[in-house]
Motif scaffolding. Structure first.
Motif, short mmCIF file in Angstrom:
data_model
loop_
_atom_site.label_atom_id
_atom_site.label_comp_id
_atom_site.label_asym_id
_atom_site.label_seq_id
_atom_site.Cartn_x
_atom_site.Cartn_y
_atom_site.Cartn_z
N THR A 5 0.84 -1.19 0.00
CA THR A 5 0.00 0.00 0.00
C THR A 5 0.88 1.24 0.00
O THR A 5 1.57 1.53 0.98
CB THR A 5 -0.93 0.02 1.22
OG1 THR A 5 -1.73 -1.18 1.22
CG2 THR A 5 -1.84 1.23 1.19
N VAL A 6 0.85 1.96 -1.10
CA VAL A 6 1.66 3.17 -1.22
C VAL A 6 1.08 4.26 -0.31
O VAL A 6 -0.12 4.55 -0.35
CB VAL A 6 1.71 3.66 -2.69
CG1 VAL A 6 2.41 5.02 -2.78
CG2 VAL A 6 2.43 2.62 -3.55
N GLN A 7 1.96 4.85 0.50
CA GLN A 7 1.56 5.91 1.41
C GLN A 7 1.63 7.27 0.72
O GLN A 7 0.72 8.09 0.86
CB GLN A 7 2.45 5.92 2.65
CG GLN A 7 2.53 4.57 3.36
CD GLN A 7 1.19 4.09 3.87
OE1 GLN A 7 0.56 4.75 4.70
NE2 GLN A 7 0.72 2.97 3.37
N LYS A 8 2.69 7.48 -0.02
CA LYS A 8 2.83 8.73 -0.77
C LYS A 8 4.04 8.64 -1.70
O LYS A 8 4.89 7.76 -1.58
CB LYS A 8 2.98 9.93 0.17
CG LYS A 8 4.25 9.93 1.01
CD LYS A 8 4.31 11.21 1.86
CE LYS A 8 5.60 11.27 2.66
NZ LYS A 8 5.70 12.53 3.44
N ILE A 9 4.06 9.57 -2.63
CA ILE A 9 5.19 9.74 -3.54
C ILE A 9 6.13 10.76 -2.90
O ILE A 9 5.69 11.74 -2.29
CB ILE A 9 4.70 10.25 -4.91
CG1 ILE A 9 3.71 9.26 -5.51
CG2 ILE A 9 5.86 10.49 -5.86
CD1 ILE A 9 2.86 9.83 -6.63
N SER A 10 7.44 10.53 -3.03
CA SER A 10 8.42 11.48 -2.49
C SER A 10 9.02 12.30 -3.63
O SER A 10 9.03 11.88 -4.80
CB SER A 10 9.52 10.75 -1.72
OG SER A 10 10.19 9.81 -2.56
N PHE A 11 9.54 13.50 -3.29
CA PHE A 11 10.00 14.44 -4.30
C PHE A 11 11.33 15.07 -3.91
O PHE A 11 11.66 15.17 -2.72
CB PHE A 11 8.98 15.57 -4.49
CG PHE A 11 7.61 15.10 -4.91
CD1 PHE A 11 7.31 14.92 -6.24
CD2 PHE A 11 6.64 14.85 -3.95
CE1 PHE A 11 6.04 14.50 -6.62
CE2 PHE A 11 5.37 14.43 -4.31
CZ PHE A 11 5.07 14.24 -5.66
N ASN A 12 12.06 15.53 -4.93
CA ASN A 12 13.15 16.48 -4.73
C ASN A 12 12.57 17.87 -4.91
O ASN A 12 11.75 18.10 -5.81
CB ASN A 12 14.26 16.28 -5.78
CG ASN A 12 14.99 14.97 -5.59
OD1 ASN A 12 15.13 14.49 -4.48
ND2 ASN A 12 15.46 14.40 -6.68
#
Length: 575
Positions: free
Chosen positions: A232-239
């Motif tokens: 279950t993906v919690q969130k996408i991470s970013f630069n």
């Protein structure tokens, strides 16, 4: 002959109204690359990370694996581990499964309409009624797709999952009835979407075994793909470089079934990407949970705003479905959707027969009494105690196959639009979804025309042997008004007004779409506007539902975009 049916039997049919709505082998494929997420390392690196192993995600992943290292994160389990998924006769049982790890996650729209979203490898193709039809040529041109690659992508899908259905008596009567009442011409068997009456393809083989988008993973390079289930993906991470450069996706955080957190990151290549294929509910929900969405809504949930994008979750639409159950004086075959009448006024007429289904309606009480559409009429649903008693009656008849079937319509291209909003920051929770059925008068006009067509089919000579001559159409409509197909109030005038009947008995056909529209949330290459290394490829990008059933086009799109991405990558390497 007496009328040999009862209300209990009719109510058990309510469940079937909730749908829609490797070479041809009966053996389930065995994939060495499909694993449970609890076996995932704490962190790992890939060229492409696909969130959602559904109807688009599976063909997309299989294609990309031919030229890159791919990870698929699927929050559900395997369709091959669940016998209810495999066989046609268990279709309704799968929909009714309300267990925590069910492949069908139930939700109720803010309109008071029961609905389901997929939670399984293969997505909606694992849960639906199996009808397979391509989009019409106008839809393809409007989308700006390359027609040659579109046709090649459809064929790639069809080699694995599609069949010509064996047309038996009930479906033949529906076909002949449609032709008799003027839904012409007779187009015979075809995958093409054309006006008139046709027999479409099916993803059920001649033995009644379902073939799904998960079967398309047989095309994958097993050395370059990993699929994690119950991830279950919690969130996408970013630069994010202090506002001096564009936001760039670089990885995802996901949890396994034990709640252990894992990370997947993109390899350091400027062209690697994260691709959301979580469906029309999951994709806008995950964009918001990751900080891409309407800033006011995100801030209200304590989510850091990465990109203020007010149109995420907007423009949601669902094709309304309305139906009439026809009890039969003679036995009928078990059939799902095989025949469709594509009318000139914008409704599709379809049918199914011979299913029995007990639904746990008592667990489907509205969260909010404000769901009632007219406070001046008496509530149809009544108290929780009354609902519980109704549920006992329904479930007691769950194993009884019905002698009869249902003729239904889908209103295509609804003008009525709604929206999706977060309820919580837990990705396992359903967001709040509003579709605003029949808000636009044109949608209601189409529904009435469709219901009149269904009534004409039921009255046709072709259909005579499948209906009781002593039972009027008015009686059939009254029966449906006493079936709990949704949580909306009933109105006395619905018995005589087809307009009110459409409003009161509206259901979903499962073809909801929107929330990440092309041109507002993503560009024509499905890249999220304002963000690098992030695309959305699934039905959330559609402004309309393609064909009479969208699954063929969603699978095609996964293959199509996988091919485009690989070709673009190869072209860049050669420069």
């Amino acid at each position: 002959m007496g009328l040999q049916w009862d209300l209990i039997g009719i109510i058990t049919l309510a469940g079937i109204l909730m749908f829609h709505c490797f070479a041809h082998s009966e053996k389930a494929p065995y994939y060495t690359f499909v694993k449970d997420a609890n076996s995932a390392p704490e962190i790992a690196y890939y060229d492409y990370i696909i969130i959602g192993g559904g109807t688009a995600g599976c063909p997309l992943a299989a294609t990309l694996s031919q030229g890159a290292r791919v990870l698929v994160l699927e929050r559900g389990g395997s369709p091959y581990d669940n016998p209810n998924i495999t066989n046609m006769e268990n279709f309704a049982t799968t929909l009714a499964d309300m267990s925590p790890r069910s492949p069908a996650q139930q939700f109720i729209s803010q309109d008071g309409v029961f609905n389901v979203r997929a939670r399984v490898l293969g997505g909606g193709s694992v849960l639906n009624a199996g009808f397979y039809t391509r989009a019409d040529t106008g839809y393809v041109k409007e989308a700006g797709w390359n027609e040659t690659l579109v046709n090649q992508s459809y064929e790639w899908v069809e080699k694995v999952v599609t069949f010509k259905p064996p047309l038996m008596e009930w479906q033949s009567a529906v076909r002949d009835g449609l032709l008799e009442v003027g839904v012409l011409p007779n187009n015979g068997f075809t995958y093409d979407h054309v006006s008139g009456t046709k027999v479409g393809g099916t993803i059920f083989d001649t033995e009644g075994h379902r073939h799904t988008a998960a079967d398309l993973l047989q095309y994958a390079d097993p050395t370059r793909i990993t699929v994690y289930l119950h991830a279950t993906v919690q969130k996408i991470s970013f630069n994010y470089n202090n506002g001096t450069a564009r936001t760039r996706a670089n990885g995802v955080i996901f949890k396994d079934v034990f709640g252990v957190e894992h990370r997947a990151r993109l390899n350091k290549n400027s062209k690697n990407e994260i691709i959301l294929s979580a469906g029309a509910i999951g994709s806008p929900q995950l964009l918001m949970l990751s900080g891409i969405g309407p800033s006011e809504q995100l801030e209200a949930h304590g989510i850091k705003v990465m990109v203020d994008q007010p149109l995420v979750g907007r423009g949601m639409a669902d094709n309304p479905m309305n139906a009439i159950f026809v009890p039969s004086p003679r036995p009928v075959e078990l059939s799902l959707i095989q025949v469709v009448g594509v009318t000139k006024f914008g409704s599709y007429i379809e049918a199914a027969s011979g299913l029995g289904f007990g639904y746990s309606w008592a667990q489907r009480l509205p969260r909010d009494p404000g769901l009632a559409v007219n406070q001046t009429d008496q509530p149809f649903m009544g108290s929780p105690e009354a609902m519980s008693e109704a549920a006992k009656t329904i479930n007691a008849a769950a194993s009884t196959p019905l002698r009869g079937g249902v003729v239904l319509e889908k209103v295509t291209g609804p003008l009525s639009r709604g929206h999706l909003e977060l309820r919580t920051t837990d990705p396992n929770d359903n967001p709040a979804v509003t579709f605003n059925y029949f808000e636009e008068p044109e949608d209601l006009k189409r529904c009435v025309e469709g219901m009149n067509t269904i009534i004409d089919v039921i009255k046709s000579n072709a259909f005579l042997e499948f209906r009781y001559p002593t039972m009027s159409v008015r009686a059939l409509l009254t029966v449906m008004l006493n079936v709990p197909v949704n949580l909306r109030r009933r109105h006395a005038r619905a018995a005589i007004s087809l307009e009110q009947y459409c409003i009161d008995t509206v259901m979903t056909i499962w073809h909801y779409h929107g929330g990440c529209h092309v041109g507002t949330v993503v560009d024509h290459d499905y890249k999220v506007i304002g963000v690098d290394a992030l695309r959305v490829i699934d039905g959330s990008t559609f402004s309309g539902s393609p064909g009479t059933n969208p699954q063929a086009t969603v699978m095609m799109l996964g293959r199509y975009m996988g091919e485009k991405i690989l070709r673009e990558s190869y072209s860049r390497r050669r420069k």
